[in-house]
Design a protein around this motif. Structure first.
Motif, PDB file in Angstrom:
ATOM      1  N   UNK A   1      -7.065   3.260  -3.380  1.00 16.05           N
ATOM      2  CA  UNK A   1      -7.330   4.336  -2.419  1.00 16.05           C
ATOM      3  C   UNK A   1      -6.027   4.861  -1.837  1.00 16.05           C
ATOM      4  N   UNK A   2      -5.135   3.946  -1.502  1.00 15.79           N
ATOM      5  CA  UNK A   2      -3.875   4.380  -0.893  1.00 15.79           C
ATOM      6  C   UNK A   2      -2.980   5.080  -1.899  1.00 15.79           C
ATOM      7  N   UNK A   3      -2.992   4.630  -3.134  1.00 16.51           N
ATOM      8  CA  UNK A   3      -2.160   5.258  -4.154  1.00 16.51           C
ATOM      9  C   UNK A   3      -2.764   6.554  -4.663  1.00 16.51           C
ATOM     10  N   UNK A   4      -3.940   6.920  -4.181  1.00 19.43           N
ATOM     11  CA  UNK A   4      -4.572   8.171  -4.610  1.00 19.43           C
ATOM     12  C   UNK A   4      -4.136   9.360  -3.781  1.00 19.43           C
TER      13      UNK A   4
ATOM     14  N   UNK B   1      -5.173   3.615  10.894  1.00 18.60           N
ATOM     15  CA  UNK B   1      -6.199   4.310  10.115  1.00 18.60           C
ATOM     16  C   UNK B   1      -6.840   3.357   9.113  1.00 18.60           C
ATOM     17  N   UNK B   2      -6.032   2.542   8.452  1.00 21.19           N
ATOM     18  CA  UNK B   2      -6.569   1.571   7.509  1.00 21.19           C
ATOM     19  C   UNK B   2      -7.573   0.652   8.194  1.00 21.19           C
TER      20      UNK B   2
ATOM     21  N   UNK C   1       0.814  -1.213   0.000  1.00 17.26           N
ATOM     22  CA  UNK C   1       0.000   0.000   0.000  1.00 17.26           C
ATOM     23  C   UNK C   1       0.849   1.265   0.000  1.00 17.26           C
ATOM     24  N   UNK C   2       2.050   1.187   0.543  1.00 19.72           N
ATOM     25  CA  UNK C   2       2.927   2.353   0.561  1.00 19.72           C
ATOM     26  C   UNK C   2       3.922   2.349  -0.592  1.00 19.72           C
TER      27      UNK C   2
ATOM     28  N   UNK D   1     -17.289   5.447  13.477  1.00 17.14           N
ATOM     29  CA  UNK D   1     -16.938   6.755  12.925  1.00 17.14           C
ATOM     30  C   UNK D   1     -16.092   7.554  13.914  1.00 17.14           C
ATOM     31  N   UNK D   2     -16.420   7.480  15.180  1.00 12.94           N
ATOM     32  CA  UNK D   2     -15.646   8.204  16.194  1.00 12.94           C
ATOM     33  C   UNK D   2     -14.191   7.733  16.188  1.00 12.94           C
ATOM     34  N   UNK D   3     -13.995   6.421  16.111  1.00 10.18           N
ATOM     35  CA  UNK D   3     -12.632   5.889  16.074  1.00 10.18           C
ATOM     36  C   UNK D   3     -11.892   6.363  14.830  1.00 10.18           C
ATOM     37  N   UNK D   4     -12.566   6.332  13.688  1.00  9.18           N
ATOM     38  CA  UNK D   4     -11.936   6.768  12.443  1.00  9.18           C
ATOM     39  C   UNK D   4     -11.568   8.249  12.501  1.00  9.18           C
ATOM     40  N   UNK D   5     -12.488   9.061  13.010  1.00 10.46           N
ATOM     41  CA  UNK D   5     -12.252  10.505  13.064  1.00 10.46           C
ATOM     42  C   UNK D   5     -11.102  10.858  14.001  1.00 10.46           C
ATOM     43  N   UNK D   6     -10.832  10.007  14.985  1.00  6.01           N
ATOM     44  CA  UNK D   6      -9.787  10.281  15.971  1.00  6.01           C
ATOM     45  C   UNK D   6      -8.461   9.597  15.643  1.00  6.01           C
ATOM     46  N   UNK D   7      -8.382   8.969  14.478  1.00  4.67           N
ATOM     47  CA  UNK D   7      -7.164   8.251  14.092  1.00  4.67           C
ATOM     48  C   UNK D   7      -6.460   9.000  12.972  1.00  4.67           C
ATOM     49  N   UNK D   8      -5.189   9.266  13.151  1.00  2.00           N
ATOM     50  CA  UNK D   8      -4.415   9.990  12.141  1.00  2.00           C
ATOM     51  C   UNK D   8      -4.242   9.142  10.888  1.00  2.00           C
ATOM     52  N   UNK D   9      -4.374   9.778   9.730  1.00  2.00           N
ATOM     53  CA  UNK D   9      -4.246   9.071   8.458  1.00  2.00           C
ATOM     54  C   UNK D   9      -2.822   8.574   8.228  1.00  2.00           C
ATOM     55  N   UNK D  10      -1.848   9.399   8.534  1.00  2.00           N
ATOM     56  CA  UNK D  10      -0.451   9.050   8.259  1.00  2.00           C
ATOM     57  C   UNK D  10       0.401   9.266   9.498  1.00  2.00           C
ATOM     58  N   UNK D  11       1.507   8.514   9.566  1.00  2.00           N
ATOM     59  CA  UNK D  11       2.449   8.668  10.663  1.00  2.00           C
ATOM     60  C   UNK D  11       3.419   9.804  10.400  1.00  2.00           C
TER      61      UNK D  11
END
Length: 234
Positions: free
Chosen positions: A167-170, A132-133, A22-23, A113-123
Motif C-alpha cells: 500500500x505504501x509503495x503504491x 496516518x498509518x 515503508x518509505x 473514520x473521523x480521525x482518519x479523515x482529519x489526519x494528513x497522509x504525508x508530512x
C-alpha cells in the motif's frame, strides 16, 4: 534525568525501522544486519532483537536461521495471492461485521473514520506520516470488529499487515490521479453505518483491488524495477 526503559526504546526503534521500510529506505529483500542497524539507529543488540520480530509479525520482514532478518520480498505473484486472500477473508468478515455489529460498534467506526479523515497522509517531507498509518489501521480494524469470530478477524489483520508495504509503495503519480482514497474510505464507512452489507462488500473489494491494479500496472511499465517503477528507494 529519567532514562527510557528498554521497552520504550524498543518501541521507538521499531517505529523508525517500520517507517524506513515503508518509505523505501530499506529495499525489498535486503538484509537487516544487527551490527549495521546498531550503528545506523544507535540502538543496542537487545533492543533490535525486540524490535525486529515485530516487523516479522507484521509481514514487513522475514527471518530464517543462519540468514537472519530481511525486508520482505515483493513480486507480482505474491501480490496477486495476497490480494485474493484478503478479498476472500475481509469481505466475509465485513459482511458479518455489518450484519451483527452493535450501536457501540457504529460509534467506534464513525470515530475511527473521523480521525482518519482529519489526519494528513504525508508530512512536509512528502513521506508517509506514522499518524496516518495508525489511523488507517485503526479504521480498517474497527470496520471488522462487529464480527464475533476473533480467529477470522485475526487472519484478516495479519493479511492487512502483510499488505502494508505494498500500500505504501503504491504512491505513484498514477495513483494520485486515478483514485481518491479518502472518498473510498468514506464510501465504505457510509455503507457500513447504513447496514448495506452487499454495498460494503463491493466497496471494500474495490478498495483492496485498486492498489493491486495500480501496482501491477507499474510492474508492467517498469519490468525489473521495484514496485514504484524505480526501485524501492526514494
Amino acid at each position: 534525568m529519567t532514562t527510557a526503559s528498554p521497552m520504550t526504546r524498543a518501541e521507538e526503534i521499531y517505529r523508525r525501522l517500520r517507517a524506513d521500510i515503508l518509505n523505501g529506505r530499506h529495499e525489498p529483500g535486503s538484509r537487516l544486519r544487527v551490527e549495521a542497524l546498531k550503528e545506523r539507529y544507535g540502538a543496542s543488540s537487545g533492543v533490535l532483537r525486540e524490535a525486529l520480530p515485530r516487523l516479522v509479525g507484521q509481514g514487513l520482514a522475514t527471518f530464517a536461521p543462519q540468514q537472519g532478518f530481511r525486508v520482505v520480498t515483493v513480486s507480482p505473484e505474491l501480490l496477486r495471492e495476497l490480494t485474493e486472500a484478503r478479498v476472500v477473508i475481509e469481505t466475509h468478515v465485513v459482511r458479518e461485521s455489518v450484519t451483527h455489529g452493535t450501536v457501540e460498534w457504529e460509534s467506534d467506526l464513525l470515530a475511527a473514520h473521523h480521525q482518519l479523515a482529519r489526519t494528513a497522509f504525508a508530512g512536509e517531507d512528502g513521506e508517509i506520516d506514522e499518524r496516518w498509518l495508525s489511523a488507517h489501521a485503526r479504521f480498517h480494524r474497527v470496520l471488522l470488529e462487529g464480527c464475533s469470530n476473533r480467529k477470522l478477524r485475526d487472519i484478516a489483520a495479519q493479511l492487512r499487515d502483510s499488505a502494508e508495504v505494498y500500500r505504501c509503495w503504491a504512491r505513484t503519480p498514477t495513483e494520485r490521479g486515478a483514485r481518491d482514497v479518502a472518498a473510498e474510505h468514506k464510501d465504505i464507512c457510509d455503507r457500513a453505518i447504513a447496514r448495506d452489507a452487499t454495498g460494503v462488500v463491493e466497496a471494500l473489494g474495490r478498495h483492496i483491488n485498486s492498489t493491486t491494479r495500480l501496482l501491477l500496472d507499474g510492474y508492467g511499465r517498469h519490468e525489473g524495477d521495484g514496485p514504484r517503477g524505480h526501485g524501492a528507494s526514494r
